[in-house]
Write a protein that holds these residues in place. Structure first.
Motif, PDB file in Angstrom:
ATOM      1  N   CYS A 234       0.905  -1.145   0.000  1.00 13.70           N
ATOM      2  CA  CYS A 234       0.000   0.000   0.000  1.00 13.70           C
ATOM      3  C   CYS A 234       0.947   1.199   0.000  1.00 13.70           C
ATOM      4  N   ALA A 235       0.867   2.072  -1.022  1.00 12.81           N
ATOM      5  CA  ALA A 235       1.944   3.054  -1.196  1.00 12.81           C
ATOM      6  C   ALA A 235       1.438   4.393  -1.724  1.00 12.81           C
ATOM      7  N   HIS A 236       2.206   5.457  -1.406  1.00 19.75           N
ATOM      8  CA  HIS A 236       2.042   6.723  -2.108  1.00 19.75           C
ATOM      9  C   HIS A 236       2.583   6.502  -3.516  1.00 19.75           C
ATOM     10  N   TYR A 237       1.900   7.101  -4.494  1.00 17.77           N
ATOM     11  CA  TYR A 237       2.226   6.785  -5.891  1.00 17.77           C
ATOM     12  C   TYR A 237       2.480   8.059  -6.671  1.00 17.77           C
ATOM     13  N   LYS A 238       3.761   8.255  -7.041  1.00 14.54           N
ATOM     14  CA  LYS A 238       4.139   9.345  -7.933  1.00 14.54           C
ATOM     15  C   LYS A 238       4.858   8.704  -9.103  1.00 14.54           C
ATOM     16  N   PRO A 239       4.088   8.311 -10.135  1.00 12.07           N
ATOM     17  CA  PRO A 239       4.648   7.501 -11.231  1.00 12.07           C
ATOM     18  C   PRO A 239       5.974   8.068 -11.737  1.00 12.07           C
ATOM     19  N   PRO A 240       6.970   7.210 -11.882  1.00 10.31           N
ATOM     20  CA  PRO A 240       6.918   5.759 -11.694  1.00 10.31           C
ATOM     21  C   PRO A 240       7.342   5.294 -10.305  1.00 10.31           C
ATOM     22  N   SER A 241       7.373   6.203  -9.322  1.00 16.52           N
ATOM     23  CA  SER A 241       7.919   5.860  -8.007  1.00 16.52           C
ATOM     24  C   SER A 241       6.828   5.507  -7.012  1.00 16.52           C
ATOM     25  N   PHE A 242       7.156   4.596  -6.086  1.00 22.52           N
ATOM     26  CA  PHE A 242       6.278   4.196  -5.003  1.00 22.52           C
ATOM     27  C   PHE A 242       6.956   4.529  -3.671  1.00 22.52           C
ATOM     28  N   TYR A 243       6.160   5.003  -2.702  1.00 16.34           N
ATOM     29  CA  TYR A 243       6.674   5.318  -1.379  1.00 16.34           C
ATOM     30  C   TYR A 243       5.848   4.524  -0.371  1.00 16.34           C
ATOM     31  N   LEU A 244       6.473   3.488   0.162  1.00 11.47           N
ATOM     32  CA  LEU A 244       5.779   2.474   0.948  1.00 11.47           C
ATOM     33  C   LEU A 244       5.070   3.043   2.176  1.00 11.47           C
ATOM     34  N   ILE A 245       3.806   2.632   2.364  1.00  7.31           N
ATOM     35  CA  ILE A 245       3.053   2.929   3.579  1.00  7.31           C
ATOM     36  C   ILE A 245       2.930   1.661   4.420  1.00  7.31           C
ATOM     37  N   PHE A 246       2.573   0.559   3.763  1.00  7.94           N
ATOM     38  CA  PHE A 246       2.288  -0.683   4.484  1.00  7.94           C
ATOM     39  C   PHE A 246       2.582  -1.868   3.583  1.00  7.94           C
ATOM     40  N   GLU A 247       3.170  -2.916   4.165  1.00 14.70           N
ATOM     41  CA  GLU A 247       3.502  -4.113   3.394  1.00 14.70           C
ATOM     42  C   GLU A 247       2.768  -5.319   3.952  1.00 14.70           C
ATOM     43  N   VAL A 248       2.199  -6.120   3.061  1.00 15.15           N
ATOM     44  CA  VAL A 248       1.440  -7.306   3.443  1.00 15.15           C
ATOM     45  C   VAL A 248       1.995  -8.522   2.706  1.00 15.15           C
ATOM     46  N   LYS A 249       2.222  -9.595   3.461  1.00 18.61           N
ATOM     47  CA  LYS A 249       2.641 -10.861   2.858  1.00 18.61           C
ATOM     48  C   LYS A 249       1.460 -11.820   2.952  1.00 18.61           C
ATOM     49  N   LEU A 250       0.944 -12.224   1.802  1.00 19.81           N
ATOM     50  CA  LEU A 250      -0.299 -12.998   1.742  1.00 19.81           C
ATOM     51  C   LEU A 250      -0.044 -14.418   1.235  1.00 19.81           C
ATOM     52  N   ALA A 251      -0.630 -15.397   1.936  1.00 21.40           N
ATOM     53  CA  ALA A 251      -0.600 -16.799   1.496  1.00 21.40           C
ATOM     54  C   ALA A 251      -2.040 -17.254   1.309  1.00 21.40           C
ATOM     55  N   VAL A 252      -2.316 -17.919   0.192  1.00 23.32           N
ATOM     56  CA  VAL A 252      -3.672 -18.381  -0.113  1.00 23.32           C
ATOM     57  C   VAL A 252      -3.627 -19.877  -0.401  1.00 23.32           C
ATOM     58  N   THR A 253      -4.501 -20.645   0.266  1.00 28.37           N
ATOM     59  CA  THR A 253      -4.560 -22.091   0.074  1.00 28.37           C
ATOM     60  C   THR A 253      -5.934 -22.510  -0.426  1.00 28.37           C
ATOM     61  N   LYS A 254      -6.015 -23.735  -0.931  1.00 26.71           N
ATOM     62  CA  LYS A 254      -7.279 -24.287  -1.409  1.00 26.71           C
ATOM     63  C   LYS A 254      -8.265 -24.401  -0.252  1.00 26.71           C
ATOM     64  N   ALA A 255      -9.555 -24.207  -0.556  1.00 23.32           N
ATOM     65  CA  ALA A 255     -10.586 -24.303   0.465  1.00 23.32           C
ATOM     66  C   ALA A 255     -10.878 -25.766   0.787  1.00 23.32           C
ATOM     67  N   THR A 256     -11.130 -26.044   2.090  1.00 23.60           N
ATOM     68  CA  THR A 256     -11.445 -27.411   2.510  1.00 23.60           C
ATOM     69  C   THR A 256     -12.731 -27.505   3.310  1.00 23.60           C
ATOM     70  N   THR A 257     -13.116 -26.457   4.018  1.00 24.05           N
ATOM     71  CA  THR A 257     -14.339 -26.483   4.823  1.00 24.05           C
ATOM     72  C   THR A 257     -15.127 -25.207   4.614  1.00 24.05           C
ATOM     73  N   THR A 258     -16.370 -25.241   5.049  1.00 23.11           N
ATOM     74  CA  THR A 258     -17.216 -24.068   4.981  1.00 23.11           C
ATOM     75  C   THR A 258     -17.011 -23.247   6.235  1.00 23.11           C
ATOM     76  N   SER A 259     -16.742 -21.955   6.075  1.00 19.71           N
ATOM     77  CA  SER A 259     -16.528 -21.116   7.254  1.00 19.71           C
ATOM     78  C   SER A 259     -16.836 -19.668   6.951  1.00 19.71           C
ATOM     79  N   VAL A 260     -17.309 -18.945   7.967  1.00 23.33           N
ATOM     80  CA  VAL A 260     -17.452 -17.497   7.891  1.00 23.33           C
ATOM     81  C   VAL A 260     -16.795 -16.968   9.150  1.00 23.33           C
TER      82      VAL A 260
END
Length: 354
Positions: A234-260
Motif C-alpha cells: 500500500c503506497a504513495h504513488y508518484k509515477p513511476p515511483s512508489f513510497y511504501l506505507i504498508f507491506e502485506v505478505k499474503l498466502a492463499v490455500t485451497k478451500a477445505t471447509t465451509t466457514s465465515v
C-alpha cells in the motif's frame, strides 16, 4: 574566421542549456530521479547515512539534510555558522547532522522512524536560504512491521493503511504487487484529474478508497485465488515511483471447509473476512446426523419401557399360579435382597430339626 568566432558561442550556449536542464531534473527529484541508495526500514528503527565530499574545498561549507516535496527540498537539520564559528553538529526533532570536516564526511541520523518519513532526501552542501547542491540522494521507505496472513480461496482481504494527511492528503495512492528490486505492479490506484482528486477506484477484484479526512487508505481484494499469494504494497504513488506505507505478505490455500470467520490483525490495521462455502461437511449433513441420533434414542427408550411393563405384568401372575397349586401350609414370602419375592413352604419345626 567568421565560422571559428561563432562556434565557441554556440557551444557555450548549448552547454549552459544542458546544465540548466540537468539542474531542473535534479531539483524536480521525483519524475526522473536516480537514487544513490534505496533504504527500507520498519517503524521505530533508526536510519544512519554517511555522505562524502571534498574536504579541501567544502569543509567550511554548511551541510543540510532535506526532504524533497513538491519539487523543493525542505531542510530538516543543518550545520551553520554562529558568532563562535562553524557549528558542525546539530539536532532538530528526530534528526541529527554532524560534519566531520577532518575527513570530509557528513553523518545523518534519524531516530524512531515513522511511516510518514518515507520519501526522497538530500544530503547536500547548503548556501542558505534556498541553494543546495546534493552530495547524495536517498530514497527512504518506512513501513509498519510486515503483516503476514493466511487466507483460503474465495475469501476477501481488507487492508487499512494510515498516513500523514499534512504531506500526502491528495497524493495518489496505489495497491501494487511487489516483484522485487524496484518493480511493483499496480493493481488499482487513486487518480488526479482535471476536475479534482479521485479518491475511489476499482479494477478487477481490487478496489481502493482514500479517506483524505482521516488519512486512511482502505484496500480490498475479493475472491482470493491461490496464485494471489505474494507480497503487496500500500503506497504513495508518484509515477513511476512508489513510497511504501504498508507491506502485506499474503498466502492463499485451497478451500477445505465451509466457514465465515472474521479475523483482525494484532495491530488493528488489517482484517481478513473469510466468507466462502466449499467442499466438506455442510449444515445439511449435520442436521441429518442429529435426526438419526434422536430416532435411535427414542427407539431404545421405547424398547426399555416395553420390557419393564412386561416384567411388571408377569410377576403377579406367576405368584397367583403358585398359590393355587399348593396343598401345604400357608406360604411365607421372603424377599431375598433386592430381587423378586420367592415362595417358601413347610413347617418351621422341620426346619429346626434339620
Amino acid at each position: 574566421m567568421g565560422y571559428s568566432s561563432n562556434a565557441p558561442s554556440v557551444g557555450l550556449k548549448t552547454d549552459m542549456e544542458l546544465r540548466f536542464l540537468l539542474l531542473l531534473l535534479c531539483i524536480s527529484g521525483f519524475e526522473a530521479q536516480e537514487f544513490d541508495a534505496v533504504v527500507s526500514r520498519e517503524e521505530g528503527q533508526r536510519l544512519i547515512v554517511e555522505c562524502r565530499y571534498n574536504y579541501w574545498d567544502y569543509s567550511a561549507t554548511p551541510k543540510t539534510w532535506c526532504q524533497l516535496r513538491d519539487e523543493k527540498c525542505f531542510p530538516l537539520v543543518s550545520t551553520s555558522y554562529t558568532s563562535y564559528g562553524y557549528r558542525n553538529k546539530d539536532t532538530f526533532g528526530r534528526a541529527t547532522i554532524e560534519d566531520h570536516t577532518g575527513n570530509g564526511t557528513v553523518t545523518i541520523t534519524m531516530e524512531k522512524l515513522q511511516v510518514q518519513d518515507s520519501g526522497v532526501y538530500w544530503c547536500a552542501r547548503y548556501y542558505p536560504p534556498n541553494t543546495m547542491y546534493p552530495l547524495m540522494t536517498i530514497k527512504l521507505d518506512v513501513s509498519k512491521e510486515v503483516q503476514e496472513y493466511d487466507a483460503i480461496e474465495g475469501q476477501s482481504l481488507s487492508v487499512q493503511c494510515p498516513y500523514n494527511t499534512q504531506d500526502y492528503k491528495e497524493v495518489k495512492k496505489a495497491w501494487c504487487r511487489w516483484k522485487g528490486q524496484t518493480r511493483c505492479d499496480v493493481l488499482v490506484n487513486t487518480d488526479r484529474r482535471y476536475y479534482g482528486y479521485q479518491n475511489r477506484a476499482q479494477k478487477g477484484r481490487a478496489r481502493i478508497h482514500d479517506d483524505t479526512q482521516k488519512g486512511i487508505v482502505t484496500v480490498t481484494m475479493e475472491n482470493l485465488q491461490v496464485d494471489d499469494a505474494g507480497v503487496y504494497w500500500c503506497a504513495h504513488y508518484k509515477p513511476p515511483s512508489f513510497y511504501l506505507i504498508f507491506e502485506v505478505k499474503l498466502a492463499v490455500t485451497k478451500a477445505t471447509t465451509t466457514s465465515v470467520v472474521p479475523v483482525t490483525s494484532s495491530t488493528g490495521h488489517t482484517s481478513l473476512v473469510l466468507s466462502t462455502a466449499s467442499a466438506g461437511v455442510t449444515p445439511a449433513d449435520s442436521s441429518s446426523l442429529n435426526s438419526r441420533s434422536t430416532f435411535l434414542w427414542l427407539a431404545v427408550g421405547f424398547l426399555i419401557n416395553k420390557t419393564l411393563l412386561a416384567v411388571m405384568i408377569a410377576l403377579p401372575v406367576r405368584r397367583r399360579n403358585r398359590l393355587r397349586g399348593s396343598t401345604q401350609a400357608p406360604t411365607n414370602l421372603e424377599f431375598m435382597g433386592n430381587g423378586a419375592p420367592e415362595a417358601s413352604t413347610g413347617d418351621l419345626s422341620e426346619g429346626e430339626r434339620s
